[in-house]
Scaffold this active site. Sequence first.
Site, short mmCIF file in Angstrom:
data_model
loop_
_atom_site.label_atom_id
_atom_site.label_comp_id
_atom_site.label_asym_id
_atom_site.label_seq_id
_atom_site.Cartn_x
_atom_site.Cartn_y
_atom_site.Cartn_z
N THR A 91 1.27 -8.91 6.03
CA THR A 91 1.19 -10.10 5.16
C THR A 91 0.59 -9.74 3.79
OG1 THR A 91 -0.99 -10.63 6.04
CG2 THR A 91 0.88 -11.69 7.12
N GLY A 92 0.31 -8.46 3.59
CA GLY A 92 -0.43 -8.04 2.39
C GLY A 92 0.44 -7.72 1.19
N ASP A 93 -0.26 -7.35 0.12
CA ASP A 93 0.36 -7.10 -1.17
C ASP A 93 1.28 -5.87 -1.18
OD1 ASP A 93 0.26 -7.57 -4.18
OD2 ASP A 93 -0.43 -5.49 -4.04
N LEU A 94 0.82 -4.79 -0.58
CA LEU A 94 1.63 -3.56 -0.58
C LEU A 94 2.93 -3.77 0.18
CD1 LEU A 94 1.55 -0.48 -1.39
CD2 LEU A 94 0.93 -0.07 0.99
N LYS B 289 -3.38 5.35 0.76
CA LYS B 289 -4.58 5.73 0.04
C LYS B 289 -5.56 4.55 0.01
CE LYS B 289 -4.85 5.56 -4.30
NZ LYS B 289 -4.73 5.48 -5.76
N ASP C 280 1.10 9.94 -0.86
CA ASP C 280 0.75 9.97 -2.27
C ASP C 280 2.06 9.59 -2.96
OD1 ASP C 280 0.59 10.80 -4.99
OD2 ASP C 280 -1.18 11.97 -4.46
N HIS C 281 2.14 8.35 -3.44
CA HIS C 281 3.47 7.87 -3.84
C HIS C 281 4.02 8.64 -5.04
CE1 HIS C 281 1.33 5.26 -6.74
NE2 HIS C 281 2.48 5.17 -7.39
N GLU D 261 -1.48 3.52 -18.23
CA GLU D 261 -0.99 2.21 -17.80
C GLU D 261 -1.37 1.16 -18.83
OE1 GLU D 261 -1.31 1.17 -13.51
OE2 GLU D 261 -2.86 2.70 -13.56
N HIS E 136 -2.99 11.68 -7.35
CA HIS E 136 -1.71 11.81 -8.08
C HIS E 136 -1.73 12.91 -9.15
CE1 HIS E 136 -1.15 8.14 -5.98
NE2 HIS E 136 -1.72 7.34 -6.86
N LYS F 291 2.81 2.34 -20.98
CA LYS F 291 2.95 2.71 -19.58
C LYS F 291 3.81 3.97 -19.59
CE LYS F 291 3.53 2.41 -15.01
NZ LYS F 291 2.46 2.75 -14.07
N1 LIG Z 1 -1.36 -3.10 -3.23
C1 LIG Z 1 -1.04 -1.97 -3.82
O1 LIG Z 1 -0.39 -1.92 -4.88
C2 LIG Z 1 -1.48 -0.69 -3.24
C3 LIG Z 1 -2.19 -0.63 -2.05
N2 LIG Z 1 -2.54 0.56 -1.51
C4 LIG Z 1 -3.27 0.62 -0.25
O2 LIG Z 1 -2.57 -0.10 0.77
C5 LIG Z 1 -3.48 -0.69 1.68
C6 LIG Z 1 -3.20 -2.20 1.73
O3 LIG Z 1 -3.41 -2.75 0.47
P1 LIG Z 1 -2.95 -4.24 0.09
O4 LIG Z 1 -1.66 -4.59 0.72
O5 LIG Z 1 -3.09 -4.34 -1.38
O6 LIG Z 1 -4.11 -5.11 0.77
P2 LIG Z 1 -4.10 -6.68 1.08
O7 LIG Z 1 -5.52 -7.11 1.08
O8 LIG Z 1 -3.13 -7.42 0.24
O9 LIG Z 1 -3.55 -6.74 2.57
C7 LIG Z 1 -4.35 -6.40 3.69
C8 LIG Z 1 -3.58 -6.68 4.98
O10 LIG Z 1 -4.43 -6.41 6.08
C9 LIG Z 1 -4.41 -7.51 6.99
N3 LIG Z 1 -5.69 -7.56 7.72
C10 LIG Z 1 -6.95 -7.64 7.19
N4 LIG Z 1 -7.87 -7.61 8.16
C11 LIG Z 1 -7.20 -7.51 9.34
C12 LIG Z 1 -7.57 -7.42 10.70
N5 LIG Z 1 -8.85 -7.44 11.10
N6 LIG Z 1 -6.60 -7.31 11.65
C13 LIG Z 1 -5.30 -7.29 11.29
N7 LIG Z 1 -4.89 -7.37 10.01
C14 LIG Z 1 -5.81 -7.48 9.05
C15 LIG Z 1 -4.16 -8.69 6.08
O11 LIG Z 1 -3.53 -9.74 6.72
P3 LIG Z 1 -4.21 -11.05 7.32
O12 LIG Z 1 -5.14 -11.57 6.27
O13 LIG Z 1 -3.06 -11.93 7.63
O14 LIG Z 1 -4.88 -10.53 8.50
C16 LIG Z 1 -3.13 -8.10 5.11
O15 LIG Z 1 -1.86 -8.13 5.69
C17 LIG Z 1 -4.86 -0.33 1.16
O16 LIG Z 1 -5.28 0.84 1.80
C18 LIG Z 1 -4.64 -0.05 -0.32
O17 LIG Z 1 -5.60 0.84 -0.85
C19 LIG Z 1 -2.17 1.74 -2.10
C20 LIG Z 1 -1.49 1.76 -3.28
C21 LIG Z 1 -1.11 0.56 -3.96
O1 LIG Z 2 -2.12 4.62 -6.73
C1 LIG Z 2 -2.18 3.93 -7.73
O2 LIG Z 2 -1.17 4.01 -8.62
C2 LIG Z 2 -0.94 2.96 -9.55
C3 LIG Z 2 -0.02 3.54 -10.61
O3 LIG Z 2 1.18 3.89 -10.00
P1 LIG Z 2 2.51 4.01 -10.87
O4 LIG Z 2 3.51 4.45 -9.88
O5 LIG Z 2 2.76 2.65 -11.44
O6 LIG Z 2 2.21 4.99 -11.93
C4 LIG Z 2 -2.23 2.46 -10.15
O7 LIG Z 2 -1.96 1.29 -10.91
C5 LIG Z 2 -3.20 2.10 -9.06
O8 LIG Z 2 -4.44 1.72 -9.63
C6 LIG Z 2 -3.40 3.25 -8.12
O9 LIG Z 2 -4.14 2.82 -7.00
#
Ligand SMILES: NC(=O)C1=CN([C@@H]2O[C@H](COP(=O)(O)OP(=O)(O)OC[C@H]3O[C@@H](n4cnc5c(N)ncnc54)[C@H](OP(=O)(O)O)[C@@H]3O)[C@@H](O)[C@H]2O)C=CC1
Ligand SMILES: O=C1O[C@H](COP(=O)(O)O)[C@@H](O)[C@H](O)[C@H]1O
Length: 497
Positions: A18-21, A152, A181-182, A220, A244, A349
Amino acid sequence: MTNKIVQPKTSIILFGATGDLAKRKLYPSIYSLFLSGKLSDNFVVIGAARRPWSDAELRENVKKAIEETHLSNERIDEFCQHFFYLPFDVTNTESYLKLKHKLEELEAKFEIPGNRIYYMAMAPQFFGTIAIQLKKEGVTQSEGWNRLVIEKPFGHDLPSAQKLNNEIREAFSEDQIYRIDHYLGKEMVQNIEVIRFANAIFEPLWNNRHISNIQITSSEVLGVEDRGGYYETSGALRDMVQNHLLQMVLLLSMDPPIRLATNEVRSEKIKVLRAIRPISTDEASDYFIRGQYAAGEISGSEVPGYRQEKNVKEDSTTETFVAGKLLIDNHRWAGVPFYVRTGKRMAVKSTKIVVQFKDLPLNVYTQKSEDMTIHPNLLVIHIQPDEGITLILNGKKVGLLGETIPVDLEFKNNSIDGVNTPEAYERLIYDCMLGDATNFAHWDEVNLSWALIDPISKAWAESNEEIEQYVSGTMGPKSSEQLLSNDGFKWWALKDL
Ligand SMILES: NC(=O)C1=CN([C@@H]2O[C@H](COP(=O)(O)OP(=O)(O)OC[C@H]3O[C@@H](n4cnc5c(N)ncnc54)[C@H](OP(=O)(O)O)[C@@H]3O)[C@@H](O)[C@H]2O)C=CC1
Ligand SMILES: O=C1O[C@H](COP(=O)(O)O)[C@@H](O)[C@H](O)[C@H]1O
């Protein structure tokens, strides 16, 4: 000759569905794999997170994510039929048992032979717990392969990375672990090896006899956005340089591998990583400088300073910009500085690598007239948003004076503007399905890179000096220019390359 596309039959278990990534990168990437025929009908994605969603709600969200990133939604309903949701709490044993049953049920239905990718798209503090529980509750006891994809950050420093590694190694062997490491999935980062090792003209020049310095910039325009909480514990050094930027240094500096096999490439990267001169806490300021963005203007709009961002302390000393110099003490690179720089809220960027060649020992054109300047030869690798290579040479300026002028030999990839990252994830997910770990970080790389970075973070954590501010929309603080001018160099202006 046509290459038949391999379609590994796979279940992907997405922790953090359900998260951002998941929304911004993973769903669009899996969809691209589906559209390009790299997924057969025999695949499922099980989304796991705490929220009490149903399969229908997950599918709606997947659809929405794809509509926001893709130009078309071709076969989207068919694609979504492969998605299932499991309400899941990582700390609850019952959740793992339910996951095991769900997997068995879906693998029977979709004829998947127990091949499983566990993708950790969650906060890093959960990575170890999930890995251990997966093994303890028997989820990893399938008939096929089991692979763990770790997002990461892989730790916060060397001790925390070692602790995390020990935890996940309790359940998965090194060859089952895929540390993302994307940047390693980006087209032009993968092209570095091709440029170096498939061209007769570069490899003989790729050393300290012919190269004066190498500059890697990843700038960026965006600020920290909603990630202030995470960024306060990280900063640009840990967020970008430890992973990276260092990975790009390694690809540029490693010796040619004896063949393009995962272990051979990794072993060359590790060798060169070991040759990077360690920087002690006392000498950190000779090699690395930092800055933090102040308010400014970007594209005609005012933007706040870092200290005014959400979840950021008003007296924060977290760096949003880093520039540094790395020296590699081996025969190939002794005396050649590798400069790296990265920051948020900068003017453009852009990720570019500039390889600056040495001047000729004697130049008949500069001898001829004192006014005449010769531009050094540069090889520019454009990583993003434009993708390509420029070789800057000197040519004759049209006319009778016999003057020289820099001329560009240019190759541009047809890239989709600004949408580089989902493609990187797409490649890496597919590599993981194929069992190819070449473009993922081995533990030894992570270990050595933290060992290199930690003394610099320590120096900054202990420093009483006020962090240098730079105006948003610029190329960073003055000390960044100074770092290079001390060595008689300058950062090449990205917009001119
Ligand atoms: N967002 C990005 O652009 C980037 C993220 N990352 C890495 O990806 C990972 C995820 O980041 P991101 O998606 O931004 O984080 P978010 O906070 O958006 O999402 C976290 C997710 O974890 C779930 N969650 C939290 N606690 C629990 C739990 N106890 N049990 C089960 N699920 C749980 C949440 O869902 P719910 O609340 O429904 O439980 C949600 O789906 C991190 O390690 C981040 O560093 C790396 C590069 C870029
Ligand atoms: O891992 C990360 O990368 C992004 C930058 O990625 P790019 O592919 O857009 O160059 C950075 O914004 C973020 O802070 C970092 O966690």
